[in-house]
Write an enzyme that holds these catalytic residues in place. Sequence first.
Site, PDB file in Angstrom:
ATOM      1  N   PRO A   2      35.220 -18.980  33.050  1.00 54.41           N
ATOM      2  CA  PRO A   2      35.594 -20.369  33.070  1.00 54.41           C
ATOM      3  C   PRO A   2      35.948 -20.887  34.445  1.00 54.41           C
ATOM      4  CG  PRO A   2      37.324 -18.999  32.169  1.00 54.41           C
ATOM      5  CD  PRO A   2      36.388 -18.146  32.889  1.00 54.41           C
ATOM      6  N   GLU A   3      35.370 -21.995  34.772  1.00 53.20           N
ATOM      7  CA  GLU A   3      35.832 -22.813  35.882  1.00 53.20           C
ATOM      8  C   GLU A   3      36.403 -24.079  35.241  1.00 53.20           C
ATOM      9  OE1 GLU A   3      32.872 -23.069  39.018  1.00 53.20           O
ATOM     10  OE2 GLU A   3      32.086 -21.115  38.475  1.00 53.20           O
TER      11      GLU A   3
END
Length: 275
Positions: A2-3
């Site tokens: 995840p960003e």
Amino acid sequence: MPELPEVETARRVLERELSGSRIETVDVRQPRIVARPSASAFGTAVTGRTVAGFGRRGKYLHMHLDGDGTVVVHLRMTGHLSVAEAGAPEAPHTHLCMAMADGRELRFADPRRFGRLWLVATGDEGSCCASGLGLEPWDPRLTGGFLRERLGRSSRAVKACLNDQGIVAGIGNIYSDEILFCAGIRPDTPGNLLSSADFERLAELIPERMGFFTEMNAVTPEEYAEDAGRRYRNTPYLRVYGRAGQPCDVCGTALVRSVVGGRGSVHCPRCQPPA
DNA sequence: GCGAATGTTCGCTT
DNA sequence: CAAGCGAACATTCG
């Protein structure tokens, strides 16, 4: 995984699913994922609390509790959060479960166990990031001048600067490659070789690309639950990341992989010429 | 079997 | 002394 876009996807789903729910029990199966306080103190302090809502800062997710207190979650490389009925099949490597009063569970799973949770006082969420967080991509202070100030006097690669959470929060290895492709800037270009026009272009593209990938990843809670938050819907829109050797969709030149700032990077040798 | 993988922090070198 | 770099963390997947 995840960003910022993927954390925002989780935030929106959890906000709809769990706001107002009461946490009945907390089961920490892998104590080391709780960074602060101890796993047992964390469980005791969270048990019986009501979820007030969810926020986000950079890649950090904030679960605000009624009264004082925020559970901060960082998914690092492979963590994911999901909501399921108690007793429904569990993802492998589920390390923490919070049972809600209505029979559902909030689950945190992470194969590599890099992800972390903290319980902090409300307002103290920033203390979870040792080096401090920079601007959100949509902060009006994120201008060409700001970037020139922070990047323009350093020989550090522009890609490493974009990935620096203390400058702009939320950009990671996927989206720094995507932003630099659209900007026409090679990832290993030293910051002090960039022009004012480069900085202006980056200041526009950072919010534009981060917003685009956030919206392309948007899902209903039902879609999110199908795969426990593990599948990202925005990957078809990636133009360089993960596409080394494939033709550039602008000019057809084969995309090139390299290592910049210790991270795998992909760029187009023609659209992103050397400085 | 080997290499690489969406992130951060620590320690060592420059 | 600050900046910057590589290693470490742990597991899966191609």
